[in-house]
Design a protein around this motif. Structure first.
Motif, mmCIF file in Angstrom:
data_model
loop_
_atom_site.group_PDB
_atom_site.id
_atom_site.type_symbol
_atom_site.label_atom_id
_atom_site.label_comp_id
_atom_site.label_asym_id
_atom_site.label_seq_id
_atom_site.Cartn_x
_atom_site.Cartn_y
_atom_site.Cartn_z
ATOM 1 N N GLU A 1 0.834 -1.208 0.000
ATOM 2 C CA GLU A 1 0.000 0.000 0.000
ATOM 3 C C GLU A 1 0.873 1.265 0.000
ATOM 4 N N LEU A 2 1.925 1.271 0.840
ATOM 5 C CA LEU A 2 2.820 2.425 0.901
ATOM 6 C C LEU A 2 3.586 2.578 -0.406
ATOM 7 N N ARG A 3 3.989 1.442 -0.964
ATOM 8 C CA ARG A 3 4.733 1.495 -2.216
ATOM 9 C C ARG A 3 3.864 2.059 -3.338
ATOM 10 N N THR A 4 2.612 1.646 -3.358
ATOM 11 C CA THR A 4 1.680 2.169 -4.364
ATOM 12 C C THR A 4 1.499 3.677 -4.195
ATOM 13 N N TRP A 5 1.387 4.087 -2.926
ATOM 14 C CA TRP A 5 1.240 5.521 -2.639
ATOM 15 C C TRP A 5 2.490 6.291 -3.090
ATOM 16 N N LEU A 6 3.668 5.707 -2.811
ATOM 17 C CA LEU A 6 4.926 6.339 -3.209
ATOM 18 C C LEU A 6 5.030 6.474 -4.724
ATOM 19 N N GLU A 7 4.652 5.407 -5.413
ATOM 20 C CA GLU A 7 4.716 5.442 -6.877
ATOM 21 C C GLU A 7 3.779 6.511 -7.434
ATOM 22 N N GLY A 8 2.612 6.631 -6.802
ATOM 23 C CA GLY A 8 1.656 7.659 -7.224
ATOM 24 C C GLY A 8 2.203 9.058 -6.989
ATOM 25 N N LYS A 9 2.866 9.241 -5.839
ATOM 26 C CA LYS A 9 3.431 10.551 -5.516
ATOM 27 C C LYS A 9 4.606 10.897 -6.432
ATOM 28 N N LEU A 10 5.408 9.873 -6.744
ATOM 29 C CA LEU A 10 6.519 10.101 -7.671
ATOM 30 C C LEU A 10 6.003 10.513 -9.052
ATOM 31 N N SER A 11 4.930 9.857 -9.467
ATOM 32 C CA SER A 11 4.315 10.197 -10.751
ATOM 33 C C SER A 11 3.734 11.612 -10.711
ATOM 34 N N GLN A 12 3.109 11.934 -9.573
ATOM 35 C CA GLN A 12 2.532 13.273 -9.401
ATOM 36 C C GLN A 12 3.626 14.342 -9.422
ATOM 37 N N GLN A 13 4.732 14.042 -8.740
ATOM 38 C CA GLN A 13 5.849 14.988 -8.693
ATOM 39 C C GLN A 13 6.449 15.190 -10.082
ATOM 40 N N ALA A 14 6.530 14.095 -10.836
ATOM 41 C CA ALA A 14 7.098 14.172 -12.185
ATOM 42 C C ALA A 14 6.228 15.006 -13.116
ATOM 43 N N GLN A 15 4.929 15.052 -12.810
ATOM 44 C CA GLN A 15 3.989 15.794 -13.652
ATOM 45 C C GLN A 15 3.742 17.223 -13.145
ATOM 46 N N LEU A 40 3.712 13.981 2.553
ATOM 47 C CA LEU A 40 4.877 13.104 2.705
ATOM 48 C C LEU A 40 5.231 12.925 4.183
ATOM 49 N N ASN A 41 5.175 14.028 4.907
ATOM 50 C CA ASN A 41 5.489 13.971 6.344
ATOM 51 C C ASN A 41 4.487 13.097 7.103
ATOM 52 N N GLN A 42 3.223 13.179 6.659
ATOM 53 C CA GLN A 42 2.181 12.393 7.324
ATOM 54 C C GLN A 42 2.398 10.887 7.145
ATOM 55 N N HIS A 43 3.064 10.511 6.074
ATOM 56 C CA HIS A 43 3.317 9.086 5.811
ATOM 57 C C HIS A 43 4.688 8.639 6.308
ATOM 58 N N SER A 44 5.450 9.578 6.860
ATOM 59 C CA SER A 44 6.803 9.204 7.296
ATOM 60 C C SER A 44 6.762 8.199 8.449
ATOM 61 N N GLY A 45 5.758 8.344 9.313
ATOM 62 C CA GLY A 45 5.638 7.405 10.435
ATOM 63 C C GLY A 45 5.390 5.990 9.950
ATOM 64 N N ALA A 46 4.468 5.866 8.998
ATOM 65 C CA ALA A 46 4.162 4.546 8.439
ATOM 66 C C ALA A 46 5.383 3.972 7.733
ATOM 67 N N TYR A 47 6.098 4.845 7.031
ATOM 68 C CA TYR A 47 7.303 4.398 6.316
ATOM 69 C C TYR A 47 8.347 3.859 7.292
ATOM 70 N N GLU A 48 8.607 4.624 8.338
ATOM 71 C CA GLU A 48 9.619 4.202 9.313
ATOM 72 C C GLU A 48 9.211 2.899 10.018
ATOM 73 N N MET A 49 7.926 2.767 10.299
ATOM 74 C CA MET A 49 7.438 1.553 10.958
ATOM 75 C C MET A 49 7.617 0.337 10.051
ATOM 76 N N ILE A 50 7.253 0.513 8.780
ATOM 77 C CA ILE A 50 7.378 -0.605 7.829
ATOM 78 C C ILE A 50 8.837 -0.979 7.633
ATOM 79 N N VAL A 51 9.694 0.041 7.497
ATOM 80 C CA VAL A 51 11.124 -0.237 7.323
ATOM 81 C C VAL A 51 11.682 -0.945 8.559
ATOM 82 N N GLY A 52 11.258 -0.470 9.728
ATOM 83 C CA GLY A 52 11.722 -1.094 10.970
ATOM 84 C C GLY A 52 11.295 -2.551 11.070
#
Length: 326
Positions: A1-15, A40-52
């Motif tokens: 789910e996070l990866r999908t969100w990241l890919e969407g944000k990367l696509s959004q940033q590119a556009q 991005l900041n709001q998802h940083s917690g989820a990112y750190e938790m998943i990475v951990g």
């Protein structure tokens, strides 16, 4: 789910829209970028938790395909997150830099453009006049404005420099800045040229009026001298008949003869002044002065010539009488 969100944000940033040179557009883009950063900041917690959790699983996982897959997923997640964070940070920095340049440019525009337009109006009001007092006041105003224009040149240079920096930093709407910059430079050049032309015209008219005044005074002075000599001649009556008085009258006659071209020049000078004066100018006083001077000159010259003729005739008669007596 996070990866999908990241890919969407990367696509959004590119556009993302190209960075604009317009101040209002930049402010809008910065707001959008800050909202993006907030997300991005709001998802940083989820990112750190998943990475951990992923790293913990890696420590306990046995070597094999499952561990390799998990490891690849973590690497991909970290790469995407790092790339998105970097792009977001870099774009925000570029936007902020461009915003500062746009604000600086607009500051110079707001300082210079109203002044140029006001100066243009004031220059248009400048004009030549046959009134020396009004002409002197106009010349003083023109000199003050010229000094002000020279001082504003440095501000124009700063505006041009700020515009160039803004155009160099932005990715869109540069043509609008180029056109505005060119327009301001054109207005500044037009004001400078018109002011120089008006100042030159005022100075020329002022010089011509001074020349008229000096010439008029010189003629009046010499006419007064001749008139004074005539008054002395008339006051002496019969005693005026002497070679000495004849020499004085002949001297006045020569002076008036030499003065005649100046009287003609004065007349032409006034005609030129009247022709070059603005429509509606009151030239009656100048014309009246010229007419009176012309009449006075003709009258005084005629009287001096008559006196010389009378004296010459009388002295010749006296000389002949003395010859007969001898």
């Amino acid at each position: 789910e996070l990866r999908t969100w990241l890919e969407g944000k990367l696509s959004q940033q590119a556009q993302s829209l190209p960075i604009s040179a317009k101040l209002d557009q930049l402010q809008s883009q910065i707001h959008q970028q800050e909202e993006f950063q907030k997300s991005l900041n709001q998802h940083s917690g989820a990112y750190e938790m998943i990475v951990g959790e992923g790293e913990s699983l890696l420590l306990s996982a046995q070597p094999g395909e499952e561990k390799t897959t998990l490891q690849n997923q973590l690497v991909s997640l970290k790469t995407h997150w790092g790339e998105l964070s970097k792009q977001t940070s870099e774009r925000h920095a570029v936007l902020k830099d461009c915003l500062q340049k746009a604000q600086k440019y607009q500051q110079h525009v707001q300082e210079l453009l109203p002044w140029v337009e006001d100066c243009s109006t004031q220059v248009a009001e400048l004009g030549v006049s046959l009134d020396p007092v009004q002409l002197e006041a106009s010349l003083l105003r023109a000199k003050v404005m010229q000094s002000d224009v020279e001082k504003r040149q440095s501000l124009l240079e700063m505006l041009n420099s700020a515009a160039d920096l803004l155009i160099e930093s932005s990715q869109a709407d540069e043509d609008g800045i180029r056109e505005e910059k060119a327009g301001i430079n054109h207005k500044m050049d037009a004001v400078t040229e018109e002011l120089q032309a008006k100042t030159a015209s005022i100075e020329e008219m002022s010089q011509r009026l001074k020349e008229f005044k000096d010439s008029f005074k010189n003629i009046e002075k010499k006419l007064e001298g001749a008139q004074h000599q005539l008054e002395i001649y008339e006051a002496l009556g019969p005693q005026a008949c002497s070679n000495k008085n004849l020499e004085k009258m002949r001297s006045q006659q020569e002076t008036l003869h030499a003065l005649e071209p100046q009287v003609g020049y004065l007349k032409n000078l006034i005609q030129g002044l009247v022709e070059d004066a603005p429509v509606g100018s009151d030239s009656s006083q100048l014309l009246h002065q010229a007419e009176n001077t012309q009449q006075d000159f003709v009258q005084v010259k005629q009287k001096v010539n008559e006196c010389c003729s009378v004296l010459e005739s009388k002295l010749q008669g006296i000389s002949q009488f003395h010859s007969h007596v001898r």
